[in-house]
Design an enzyme around this catalytic site. Structure first.
Site, PDB file in Angstrom:
ATOM      1  N   ARG A  33       9.985  -2.929   5.477  1.00 37.16           N
ATOM      2  CA  ARG A  33      10.962  -3.973   6.106  1.00 37.16           C
ATOM      3  C   ARG A  33      11.928  -4.415   5.236  1.00 37.16           C
ATOM      4  O   ARG A  33      12.778  -3.982   5.478  1.00 37.16           O
ATOM      5  CB  ARG A  33       9.862  -5.216   6.609  1.00 37.16           C
ATOM      6  CG  ARG A  33      10.377  -6.258   7.527  1.00 37.16           C
ATOM      7  CD  ARG A  33       9.575  -7.345   7.903  1.00 37.16           C
ATOM      8  NE  ARG A  33       8.944  -8.123   6.520  1.00 37.16           N
ATOM      9  CZ  ARG A  33       9.660  -9.119   6.255  1.00 37.16           C
ATOM     10  NH1 ARG A  33      10.551  -9.649   6.753  1.00 37.16           N
ATOM     11  NH2 ARG A  33       9.135  -9.810   5.132  1.00 37.16           N
ATOM     12  N   SER A  71       4.732 -10.720   5.479  1.00 38.83           N
ATOM     13  CA  SER A  71       4.861  -9.374   5.745  1.00 38.83           C
ATOM     14  C   SER A  71       3.905  -9.137   6.856  1.00 38.83           C
ATOM     15  O   SER A  71       4.106  -8.330   7.825  1.00 38.83           O
ATOM     16  CB  SER A  71       4.438  -8.527   4.509  1.00 38.83           C
ATOM     17  OG  SER A  71       4.573  -7.102   4.817  1.00 38.83           O
ATOM     18  N   ARG A 121      -0.669  -8.656  -3.659  1.00 40.88           N
ATOM     19  CA  ARG A 121       0.674  -9.152  -3.679  1.00 40.88           C
ATOM     20  C   ARG A 121       0.584 -10.742  -3.526  1.00 40.88           C
ATOM     21  O   ARG A 121      -0.397 -11.276  -3.065  1.00 40.88           O
ATOM     22  CB  ARG A 121       1.421  -8.499  -2.448  1.00 40.88           C
ATOM     23  CG  ARG A 121       2.699  -8.875  -2.367  1.00 40.88           C
ATOM     24  CD  ARG A 121       3.381  -8.226  -1.132  1.00 40.88           C
ATOM     25  NE  ARG A 121       4.824  -8.326  -1.072  1.00 40.88           N
ATOM     26  CZ  ARG A 121       5.378  -7.851   0.067  1.00 40.88           C
ATOM     27  NH1 ARG A 121       4.998  -7.378   1.293  1.00 40.88           N
ATOM     28  NH2 ARG A 121       6.851  -8.230  -0.110  1.00 40.88           N
ATOM     29  N   THR A 145       0.727  -1.218  -0.096  1.00 45.90           N
ATOM     30  CA  THR A 145       0.028   0.003  -0.035  1.00 45.90           C
ATOM     31  C   THR A 145       0.943   1.259   0.020  1.00 45.90           C
ATOM     32  O   THR A 145       0.507   2.084  -0.606  1.00 45.90           O
ATOM     33  CB  THR A 145      -0.873   0.028   1.034  1.00 45.90           C
ATOM     34  OG1 THR A 145      -1.377  -1.298   1.606  1.00 45.90           O
ATOM     35  CG2 THR A 145      -2.068   0.789   1.139  1.00 45.90           C
ATOM     36  N   HIS A 149      -8.737  -0.361   2.602  1.00 48.37           N
ATOM     37  CA  HIS A 149      -8.513  -1.822   2.693  1.00 48.37           C
ATOM     38  C   HIS A 149      -9.789  -2.624   2.212  1.00 48.37           C
ATOM     39  O   HIS A 149      -9.935  -3.814   2.482  1.00 48.37           O
ATOM     40  CB  HIS A 149      -7.711  -2.216   3.910  1.00 48.37           C
ATOM     41  CG  HIS A 149      -6.244  -1.789   4.070  1.00 48.37           C
ATOM     42  ND1 HIS A 149      -5.267  -2.103   3.019  1.00 48.37           N
ATOM     43  CD2 HIS A 149      -5.854  -1.645   5.253  1.00 48.37           C
ATOM     44  CE1 HIS A 149      -4.444  -2.014   3.534  1.00 48.37           C
ATOM     45  NE2 HIS A 149      -4.364  -1.427   5.023  1.00 48.37           N
TER      46      HIS A 149
END
Ligand code: A3P
Length: 321
Positions: A287, A163, A155, A71, A133
């Site tokens: 990350r 994730s 994804r 996102t 979302h």
């Protein structure tokens, strides 16, 4: 522990208490509201207010993802693309250098409507750049009935899961220690995940994109990683602001890709040391930003189980993971 401390209304707390629930991981539990998995009474409050009060405009651009699908990246890319005339991408004062993408493209249910009130959106200039979302079936009717454009970023579920698995840790939520990866994985496979089921989320937007390709654009994280320039040009064409030949030769496409890259954004001071206006640290959204990290976490059983589910869920749809 909630992401934010302010209290939801009694009405939402009471409604949440009547809903079917499962163990959660970004929140201690997940509650099923009309097929949609929600973690907190505050989120339910935001979802309800968004559904009841949001008035879409035909010029709206709404970015849609499941959590942890990229996102932050999509928000950066579309913000830079749409505002490239106002904010030259090579400039030293570009907003993305000083603000996290979530502050530039706010979530509807998780931010603007989070307090359960009708927000003042008058400061948004057209086209309004917003995000959600929420699954297609749960979107406010006014979006479904409008000509607003929806950009969906999907994804690979394996990397999305990894994730998501890391996210509570990054938020510093304490009950994470009580969740094993197997336990969370089983929930995810069953469809129990924030704003999930993941499978319905992806498939519904996929089907909408096939039905109406000028209204819904379906992008894949992995494809943007592989050929970012091509996907950015697709985005620009979809939004009816294609790059001119001059822009292409002067390198604007590459500049946007570079500005929004994981390496660039994650190393900016704002994203290393500052917080969103909601109090969440900007660094939690960055990350590794890689394709295939799931290989470092999945056991053979997990690979087989997810392969089987993916096959069952998406066969015949034309989608591939
Ligand atoms: P990982 O946890 O696999 O690293 P979201 O933005 O939906 O919360 O998703 C977060 C995921 O997107 C994280 O994935 C994060 O590292 C990755 N991400 C954030 N910014 C990115 C960027 N500019 N390019 C690619 N991936 C990015």
């Amino acid at each position: 522990k909630c992401l934010r401390e302010d209290e939801p209304s009694e009405e939402c707390k009471n409604l949440l208490a009547t809903l079917p629930k499962e163990k959660g991981w970004i929140s201690s539990h997940l509650y099923n509201y009309k097929g949609l998995w929600i973690g907190h009474a505050k989120t339910l409050q935001g979802v309800l207010a968004f559904q009841q009060h949001f008035q879409a405009q035909d010029s709206d651009i709404i970015l849609v993802t499941t959590p942890k699908s990229g996102t932050t990246w999509l928000k950066a890319l579309v913000f830079a693309l749409v505002n490239r005339m106002n904010y030259p991408v090579s400039g030293q004062h570009h907003p993305l250098l000083f603000k996290n993408p979530h502050d530039l493209v706010p979530f509807l249910e998780l931010r603007l409507y989070f307090d359960g009130k009708v927000p003042d959106l008058s400061s948004f200039t057209s086209p309004r750049l917003l995000s959600t979302h929420m699954p297609y079936a749960s979107l406010p009717k006014s979006i479904q009935d409008s000509k607003s454009k929806l950009i969906y970023l999907c994804r690979n579920p394996r990397d999305t899961f990894v994730s998501m698995y890391h996210f509570p840790n990054r938020l510093g939520l304490s009950y994470i220690e009580t969740n094993s990866v197997e336990e969370i994985f089983d929930l995810f496979c069953k469809g129990v995940s924030h704003m999930g089921p993941f499978w319905d989320h992806v498939l519904d937007y996929w089907k909408e994109s096939l039905k109406n390709h000028t209204r819904v654009l379906f992008l894949m994280y992995e494809q943007i990683k592989e050929k970012p320039e091509i996907q950015l040009k697709r985005l620009a064409e979809f939004l009816e602001c294609p790059f001119s030949t001059e822009e292409e030769t002067s390198g604007v496409v590459d500049e946007i890709v570079k500005l929004c890259s994981f390496e660039n954004l994650s190393n900016l001071e704002v994203n290393k040391n500052e917080k969103l206006s909601t109090g969440v640290e900007n660094k939690v959204f960055f990350r590794r930003g890689e394709v295939g990290d799931w290989k470092n976490y999945f056991t053979t059983e997990m690979v087989e189980k997810l392969d089987h589910i993916i096959e069952q869920k998406i066969q015949g749809s034309g989608l591939k993971f």
